[in-house]
Design a protein around this motif. Structure first.
Motif, PDB file in Angstrom:
ATOM      1  N   PHE A  56       2.089  -6.212 -42.283  1.00  0.00           N
ATOM      2  CA  PHE A  56       3.073  -6.855 -42.655  1.00  0.00           C
ATOM      3  C   PHE A  56       2.597  -8.253 -42.728  1.00  0.00           C
ATOM      4  O   PHE A  56       2.853  -9.243 -44.084  1.00  0.00           O
ATOM      5  CB  PHE A  56       4.425  -7.019 -41.498  1.00  0.00           C
TER       6      PHE A  56
ATOM      7  N   ILE B 184       5.132 -10.957 -45.143  1.00  0.00           N
ATOM      8  CA  ILE B 184       6.253 -10.601 -44.772  1.00  0.00           C
ATOM      9  C   ILE B 184       6.688 -11.647 -43.442  1.00  0.00           C
ATOM     10  O   ILE B 184       5.859 -11.476 -42.484  1.00  0.00           O
ATOM     11  CB  ILE B 184       6.738  -9.238 -44.438  1.00  0.00           C
TER      12      ILE B 184
ATOM     13  N   MET C 297       2.717  -9.300 -55.092  1.00  0.00           N
ATOM     14  CA  MET C 297       3.459  -9.196 -53.518  1.00  0.00           C
ATOM     15  C   MET C 297       4.256  -7.982 -53.695  1.00  0.00           C
ATOM     16  O   MET C 297       4.160  -7.443 -52.302  1.00  0.00           O
ATOM     17  CB  MET C 297       3.993 -10.413 -53.105  1.00  0.00           C
ATOM     18  N   ILE C 298       4.898  -7.697 -54.371  1.00  0.00           N
ATOM     19  CA  ILE C 298       5.610  -6.453 -54.413  1.00  0.00           C
ATOM     20  C   ILE C 298       5.127  -5.203 -54.521  1.00  0.00           C
ATOM     21  O   ILE C 298       5.117  -4.339 -53.805  1.00  0.00           O
ATOM     22  CB  ILE C 298       6.637  -6.453 -55.659  1.00  0.00           C
TER      23      ILE C 298
ATOM     24  N   LEU D 176       3.356  -4.806 -51.220  1.00  0.00           N
ATOM     25  CA  LEU D 176       4.293  -4.307 -50.240  1.00  0.00           C
ATOM     26  C   LEU D 176       4.300  -2.859 -50.415  1.00  0.00           C
ATOM     27  O   LEU D 176       4.626  -2.128 -49.343  1.00  0.00           O
ATOM     28  CB  LEU D 176       5.581  -5.011 -50.326  1.00  0.00           C
ATOM     29  N   TYR D 177       4.511  -2.213 -51.582  1.00  0.00           N
ATOM     30  CA  TYR D 177       4.543  -0.799 -51.567  1.00  0.00           C
ATOM     31  C   TYR D 177       3.656   0.024 -50.991  1.00  0.00           C
ATOM     32  O   TYR D 177       4.011   0.758 -50.249  1.00  0.00           O
ATOM     33  CB  TYR D 177       4.664  -0.384 -53.357  1.00  0.00           C
TER      34      TYR D 177
ATOM     35  N   LEU E  62       3.574  -0.638 -47.203  1.00  0.00           N
ATOM     36  CA  LEU E  62       4.855   0.454 -46.714  1.00  0.00           C
ATOM     37  C   LEU E  62       4.331   1.730 -46.742  1.00  0.00           C
ATOM     38  O   LEU E  62       5.017   2.390 -45.648  1.00  0.00           O
ATOM     39  CB  LEU E  62       6.068   0.043 -47.549  1.00  0.00           C
TER      40      LEU E  62
ATOM     41  N   VAL F 144       3.227   2.250 -43.355  1.00  0.00           N
ATOM     42  CA  VAL F 144       4.121   2.112 -42.489  1.00  0.00           C
ATOM     43  C   VAL F 144       5.170   3.403 -42.190  1.00  0.00           C
ATOM     44  O   VAL F 144       5.575   3.608 -41.361  1.00  0.00           O
ATOM     45  CB  VAL F 144       5.161   1.069 -42.689  1.00  0.00           C
ATOM     46  N   ARG F 145       5.373   4.017 -43.668  1.00  0.00           N
ATOM     47  CA  ARG F 145       6.120   4.905 -43.423  1.00  0.00           C
ATOM     48  C   ARG F 145       5.476   6.035 -42.829  1.00  0.00           C
ATOM     49  O   ARG F 145       6.092   6.898 -42.347  1.00  0.00           O
ATOM     50  CB  ARG F 145       6.360   5.379 -45.102  1.00  0.00           C
TER      51      ARG F 145
ATOM     52  N   PHE G 194       5.548   5.431 -38.999  1.00  0.00           N
ATOM     53  CA  PHE G 194       7.148   5.462 -38.314  1.00  0.00           C
ATOM     54  C   PHE G 194       7.899   6.462 -38.848  1.00  0.00           C
ATOM     55  O   PHE G 194       8.652   6.985 -37.960  1.00  0.00           O
ATOM     56  CB  PHE G 194       7.660   4.068 -38.593  1.00  0.00           C
ATOM     57  N   MET G 195       7.809   6.945 -39.991  1.00  0.00           N
ATOM     58  CA  MET G 195       8.874   7.887 -40.547  1.00  0.00           C
ATOM     59  C   MET G 195       8.517   9.317 -40.952  1.00  0.00           C
ATOM     60  O   MET G 195       9.333  10.255 -40.594  1.00  0.00           O
ATOM     61  CB  MET G 195       9.489   7.302 -41.678  1.00  0.00           C
ATOM     62  N   ASP G 196       7.443   9.700 -41.343  1.00  0.00           N
ATOM     63  CA  ASP G 196       7.112  10.831 -41.761  1.00  0.00           C
ATOM     64  C   ASP G 196       6.919  11.788 -40.441  1.00  0.00           C
ATOM     65  O   ASP G 196       6.437  11.274 -39.323  1.00  0.00           O
ATOM     66  CB  ASP G 196       5.773  11.118 -42.335  1.00  0.00           C
TER      67      ASP G 196
END
Lengths: 467, 492
Positions: free
Chosen positions: A369, A374, A406-407, A410-411, A414, A417-418, A421-423
Motif C-alpha cells: 500500500f 495509499i 498510480m491506478i 494499484l492494480y 492489489l 494483496v488479493r 488475503f482472498m484467493d
C-alpha cells in the motif's frame, strides 16, 4: 586539517573502521555466524545513530569532497537501509558460508556511495561510482551454486561497464567544453552550447543506466531475479537512493543554468519510465521481477519530483527515498523470508498466505500500500509531494498521466494483496518461523511506513536541510 | 466541542479491537465504540444548534487548526457547518446499524470489524476536514477497507467487483488530485485551505479545467453516469455491512465533495458545466430506474436504484438553486439511511433464505413479520411516500429545480420526476413478490429478526421517520450552509 578530516569524513571513516574490523575477524579465529551477525547488526545500528551527531558542513581536498546537513541525512538514510538489510535477511546471512565477505563487499559499496553523494568533482564522482558498483556485482554472484546468480553478476558488470564508458565520455566532453571538472566551476561556465548539451546527455545516460530509467532499464529485471534477495533489495533500494541523491546534486547544482533544457527531458523520461515500468509489472509472475519493474515505476516518480528544480523538489525526493527504503525493504524482507524458508518466489505461491502467516501478510500488505501510495501509509505523502513538486511548473498533462499511473500500479499491487488475503489455496505456505531480528526489522519498517507520513516534522526537518 | 474526538474515537476503537482476543470481545468493543460515536454525533448536533441559536453566524463552527506539513501550506484544519453535521449524523446512524447487523460474521471477525471502523474513520475525517489535502487523505483512506471487505467477506464475483471498485474509485481520486493541484497552484497564494481558497478569485480558465476534473472525480464515488458501473457489482458482492457502508456513507463522500469542493470553490466552473451535469444526472436517474426494473436479485435492485437515487443528488447540485442544493443534501442523508436499511433487510433475508432471487421467495410475511414490515417501510420510503424521508428530499429537489424557468431545466425536472413512477413499479413488485403470496415450504421454519437486527432496523427507521415527519430539523441545519454555497455560486 586533521581535525577537519576526521570530522567531515566521519561517516566514511566509521564504515572503513567496521570494514577493517571484519577483515581482522575474518583472518582471526573462527566465530559462529550468529555471533558475527549480531555484532555486525549492532555496529551498523551504531553507525546509523552516530550519523546524527557531529554534523558539520565543509569541503576537503580542494572541493573534491563536500558535506553538509542534507548530505549527512542522505547518508543516514543509506545507513538505515543497510542496518535494515542486515536485520531482514538474517536467516539467509546466517546460513551463508561467507558472511564476513558479504559485509566487506557491502560496506565497500556503501563507502563508495558515501563518497558519491559527497563528491564535488566529476573525477571523484566517477571513482566513487565505480567503487559503489563493482562490489555489488560480486555480491550479485553470492548464490555460488546457482547459475542464474552468476548470470546476473555478469549482466550487471557488462551494463555498468558500458555505462561507465558513456559516463567517462560525457565527463571528457564536459572538460573539453568548459575546461574544468569541479562542481563549483562548471555552472559558471555553462552557456548551453551544443557540445555542453551533448556532454550532459551522455552524463545523464550514465545516470539513467544506474537508476534504470527507461529506455536504459533492460538489465534491471534479469539482475534482480538472479541475485540473492538481500542483494536485490540492496540494489533496488540503497543503490537507487544513492544515485538519486547525486543526480539531485548534479541537476540542481552542476547543471542548474541549463534547467530549462533538462526540465522537458526529465519530465518526459519520468512519464515514460512510469508507464513502461507499470505496464511490464502487470504481467510478472516472479515476485523479484515484479518488484524490479515496480521499482522502475517508482524511479519515474522520483524523476517527476526532480523535474521541478526547487527546494520542494529536493526535499520531496529525499523524503520519498526515505519512505521507499522502509516500504520496499519491508516487501523484500517478506519475500526473502518466504523464499528462504520454502524457496517460493512466484506470486501464485502466495495464495492463502494470510491463513498461515498473518503477521508477514500484514507487513507485505502495508508495504505494498505504501508503494502504491495509499493513505495512511507514508507512501501516500511521498508520492503526493513528488507529484505536487512536479506540478509546480504547470505541466498538468504529465501530472495527469502520473496520477493515472498510480491506478495501474494499484492494480498490480492489489494482485498480490488479493493472492495473500482472498484467493483460496488448499496448501498455502506453511507457518514460517521468523528469526527475531527479521521480525524486528519488519516491525521497524512497518513503524516507519505508518509514522514517517503522519509525523510531519520528519518532512519539515528535511525541508530545513534542503534550503 | 472538540472535533478531533470524532477521528480519535474510531482510531481508539480500532486499537482496542486489535488488542481483543475473542470474536465476542471484538464485537462488543466495536459496538461500544460505534455507540459512543453515535452519542458524540448527537452531542455535536445539539451543540451546533445551540451555537447557532445563540447567534453564532460564523460559516464554520468548532474550528480547529494544527500545523501539518507547513512547507506545503497544509494544515490540519477541521470545522463543521450544517451540511457536515448532517453527514456526520448520517454516518453515525449507518455505522452503528452496520456493526449491529454484522453480529453473525464468523470469518475473521477481528479483521472485519477493524476494516469497518477504519472505513468509518475515513468518512468522519472527510466530512469535518476544511483542508483539501486532509480531505483527500481521508477520501483515499476509505478505499482499501472497501476493497478488502468485498474481496474477503463478499459473495459472487467478489474479486472482480472488489478490483473494479478499488480501481474506479482510485481513478476518481486521481482526477480529484489533479484538480486539487490546479487549485493549489492557481489561487492568489498557494494553499490547500478550503476557506482561504473560497475567498480567492480563481481564474476562470482554471475553473473551466479543474471543475470537471473535481466534479467527475468525486462523481465516480457517487455513481455519476457513465462512471456508475462499479456500483451494482460492488454493492451486490459486498457483505451486508459492506453494502450498507458503501451505499450509505461512501457514495455520499462523492456528493459532498462535488458540492463542497467543486461547486463551492469554482462557481464559474459550476455555472459553465451545470447543464451537462443535469443531463448526466437525468440519464442516471432514468437509466437507473429502468435498469432496476429488469433485476431479479434484491441486492442488484437496490444497487441500481441507488444509481437512480444518487442521480437526484447530482441533479440537485446541477440545478444551482438554494432549495435544490438543500434538497440534494437531504437526499444524501435520506438515501444513506434508507439504502443502508434496505441492504440490512436484504442481508437478513439472505441469511435465512440463502437466496436473493425475488422469484424464489414469497409469503415471507407469514414467518418473518418484523423483517418484512421493515422491508415495506424502506420500500415506501424509496418510492417517496409522504411522511418518510425520501419524499421530503425529492420534493425539495423538484421544487428547487422548478425555480429555473427555462424549458431545458423544466424538461429535465419532468424527466426526473417520471422516474418516481418507475420506482413505484419495481419497488412494489419486488416487495410484493418477496413478502406476499404463497410461501415456499422450505421457508416455513425460518425465524424472525434477532435483537441486534431489530435494534439496527429501529435505529435507521427512527432516522427515516424523524426526517419524514419533522424535516425542519434537518432543513434548518442545511439551509444556511446551502445559502452560503449559493451566494458564492450566484456571485453575490
Amino acid at each position: 586539517m586533521l581535525n577537519d578530516f576526521l570530522l567531515l569524513m566521519k561517516s566514511e571513516l566509521v564504515l572503513a573502521f567496521i570494514l577493517f574490523l571484519l577483515l581482522i575477524i575474518k583472518v582471526g579465529k573462527e566465530v559462529t555466524n550468529e555471533r558475527l551477525l549480531s555484532l555486525i547488526q549492532i555496529l551498523l545500528l551504531g553507525n546509523f545513530i552516530y550519523g546524527f551527531f557531529f554534523i558539520e558542513s565543509g569541503s576537503l581536498f580542494g572541493g573534491m569532497y563536500i558535506t553538509n546537513g542534507l548530505i549527512a541525512f542522505q547518508k543516514s538514510i543509506i545507513s538505515l537501509g543497510i542496518y535494515l538489510i542486515s536485520l531482514l535477511f538474517s536467516d539467509w546471512l546466517k546460513k551463508s558460508e561467507h558472511l564476513p565477505e558479504f559485509f566487506i563487499l557491502l560496506l565497500s559499496a556503501v563507502i563508495g556511495m558515501f563518497f558519491l553523494i559527497s563528491s564535488g568533482n566529476l573525477l571523484m564522482f566517477y571513482l566513487s561510482l565505480e567503487l559503489a558498483t563493482i562490489p555489488v556485482a560480486a555480491m550479485a554472484n553470492f548464490d555460488l551454486d546457482k547459475k542464474i546468480s552468476s548470470e546476473a553478476s555478469m549482466k550487471m558488470i557488462l551494463s555498468s561497464a558500458l555505462s561507465s564508458g558513456v559516463l567517462l565520455f560525457g565527463i571528457s566532453l564536459i572538460y573539453g567544453a568548459t575546461g574544468t571538472i569541479g562542481f563549483d566551476q562548471i555552472p559558471t561556465l555553462l552557456d548551453g552550447s551544443s557540445l555542453q548539451i551533448l556532454a550532459f546527455v551522455f552524463l545523464f545516460t550514465a545516470f539513467a543506466f544506474k537508476l534504470s530509467i527507461v529506455p536504459f532499464h533492460l538489465w534491471t529485471a534479469d539482475v534482480y531475479e538472479g541475485s540473492p534477495m538481500a542483494v536485490t533489495s540492496f540494489l533496488s533500494v540503497i543503490s537507487k537512493g544513492a544515485i538519486a541523491f547525486i543526480l539531485l546534486t548534479t541537476l540542481y547544482k552542476v547543471f542548474a543554468p541549463m534547467h530549462a533544457l533538462w526540465y522537458n527531458m526529465v519530465m518526459l523520461l519520468s512519464v515514460i519510465t512510469m508507464v513502461v515500468g507499470n505496464l511490464f509489472a502487470l504481467r510478472q509472475q516472479n515476485i523479484k521481477r515484479f518488484l524490479a519493474f515496480s521499482s522502475i515505476a517508482q524511479v519515474g516518480f522520483i524523476l517527476l519530483g526532480l523535474s521541478s528544480y526547487s527546494v520542494e523538489g529536493t526535499s520531496s525526493v529525499v523524503y520519498f527515498v526515505l519512505i521507499y527504503v522502509f516500504s520496499n525493504l519491508a516487501a523484500f524482507g517478506v519475500a526473502g523470508a518466504i523464499s528462504q524458508s520454502y524457496g517460493k518466489e512466484l506470486i501464485e505461491d502466495y495464495k492463502g498466505l494470510y491463513q498461515t502467516n498473518p503477521f508477514i501478510s500484514w507487513v507485505l500488505a502495508l508495504s505494498l500500500f505504501s508503494l502504491a501510495g495509499i493513505p495512511p501509509t507514508a507512501g501516500f505523502f511521498g508520492k503526493l509531494f513528488l507529484i505536487t513538486a512536479g506540478a509546480s511548473k504547470g505541466n498538468y498533462f504529465f501530472i495527469m498521466v502520473a496520477a493515472l499511473n498510480m491506478i495501474i500500479s494499484l492494480y498490480y499491487y492489489l494482485r498480490i494483496v488479493r493472492a495473500v488475503f482472498m484467493d483460496k489455496n488448499d496448501q498455502p505456505i506453511a507457518k514460517i518461523n521468523l528469526d527475531p531480528s527479521t521480525k524486528l526489522g519488519m516491525i521497524i519498517c512497518t513503524a516507519g511506513i505508518i509514522l514517517i507520513g503522519l509525523l510531519s516534522w520528519v518532512y519539515d526537518y528535511i525541508t530545513t536541510l534542503s534550503i | 466541542m472538540n472535533l478531533t474526538l470524532l477521528i480519535l474515537l474510531p482510531l481508539l476503537t480500532a486499537v482496542v479491537i486489535l488488542l481483543m482476543r475473542s470474536g465476542v470481545q471484538v464485537k462488543w468493543s466495536a459496538l461500544i465504540g460505534a455507540s459512543v460515536q453515535f452519542v458524540l454525533a448527537l452531542i455535536l448536533f445539539f451543540a451546533f444548534r445551540k451555537e447557532r441559536a445563540s447567534g453564532n453566524e460564523a460559516q464554520m463552527l468548532f474550528e480547529l487548526q494544527y500545523k501539518w506539513f507547513p512547507s506545503w501550506h497544509i494544515s490540519f484544519h477541521l470545522g463543521v457547518d450544517g451540511i457536515s453535521v448532517a453527514m456526520i449524523l448520517l454516518t453515525a446512524f449507518v455505522v452503528i446499524a452496520g456493526v449491529l447487523v454484522s453480529w453473525n460474521v464468523e470469518k475473521m471477525t477481528k479483521e472485519f470489524y477493524l476494516l469497518l471502523v477504519l472505513l468509518s474513520l475515513g468518512a468522519y475525517g472527510f466530512f469535518i476536514s476544511l483542508d483539501l489535502f486532509i480531505l483527500f487523505f481521508f477520501l483515499e483512506i476509505a478505499v482499501i477497507p472497501k476493497y478488502l471487505l468485498i474481496g474477503i467477506w463478499g459473495s459472487g464475483k467478489k474479486e472482480y467487483a472488489a478490483n473494479k471498485l478499488a480501481l474506479m474509485l482510485m481513478g476518481g481520486s486521481a482526477l480529484v488530485l489533479v484538480g486539487l493541484l490546479g487549485l493549489y497552484f492557481n489561487g492568489t497564494e498557494k494553499t490547500f485551505d478550503l476557506l482561504l481558497l473560497s475567498k480567492m478569485q480563481i481564474p476562470v480558465m482554471v475553473q473551466k479545467i479543474c471543475f470537471p476534473l473535481l466534479f467527475v472525480g468525486f462523481g465516480v464515488f457517487t455513481a455519476l453516469f457513465p462512471f456508475h458501473t462499479w456500483v451494482p457489482d460492488g454493492h451486490s458482492s459486498a457483505p451486508t455491512a459492506g453494502s450498507m457502508f458503501l451505499a450509505g456513507i461512501s457514495m455520499k463522500l462523492g456528493g459532498y465533495g462535488c458540492l463542497r469542493v467543486a461547486t463551492y470553490l469554482m462557481p464559474e466552473g459550476a455555472r459553465e458545466y451545470a447543464n451537462i451535469i443535469i443531463v448526466l444526472s437525468a440519464i442516471a436517474i432514468l437509466y437507473g430506474a429502468f435498469a432496476t426494473m429488469m433485476q431479479k436479485d434484491l441486492k442488484y435492485i437496490n444497487a441500481y436504484s441507488s444509481v437512480s437515487h444518487c442521480g437526484f443528488v447530482l441533479l440537485g447540485i446541477g440545478m444551482l438553486t438554494k432549495t435544490a442544493i438543500a434538497g440534494a443534501v437531504m437526499q444524501m442523508v435520506s438515501h444513506g439511511l434508507m439504502t443502508a436499511l434496505f441492504f440490512a433487510v436484504i442481508g437478513m433475508i439472505y441469511e435465512r433464505t440463502h437466496t436473493r432471487e425475488v422469484n424464489e421467495m414469497g409469503g415471507l410475511i407469514k414467518v418473518m413479520p418484523f423483517i418484512t414490515t421493515v422491508l415495506f417501510i424502506v420500500g415506501l420510503c424509496s418510492l417517496g411516500l409522504p411522511g418518510l424521508s425520501g419524499f421530503v428530499a425529492e420534493m425539495s429537489i423538484f421544487m428547487g429545480s422548478w425555480q429555473n424557468p427555462d424549458p431545458f431545466h423544466r424538461i429535465a425536472t419532468i424527466a426526473a420526476c417520471m422516474s418516481i413512477v418507475v420506482t413505484a413499479v419495481y419497488i412494489l413488485r419486488a416487495i410484493g413478490k418477496t413478502a406476499m403470496g404463497p410461501i415456499n415450504d422450505r421457508y416455513l421454519l425460518l425465524e424472525d429478526a434477532k435483537w441486534n437486527e431489530k435494534l439496527a432496523a429501529i435505529i435507521l427507521i427512527a432516522g427515516i421517520i424523524a426526517i419524514g415527519i419533522a424535516p425542519f430539523w434537518l432543513n434548518d441545519l442545511i439551509t444556511p450552509a446551502a445559502d452560503e454555497i449559493m451566494h458564492k455560486v450566484a456571485g453575490k
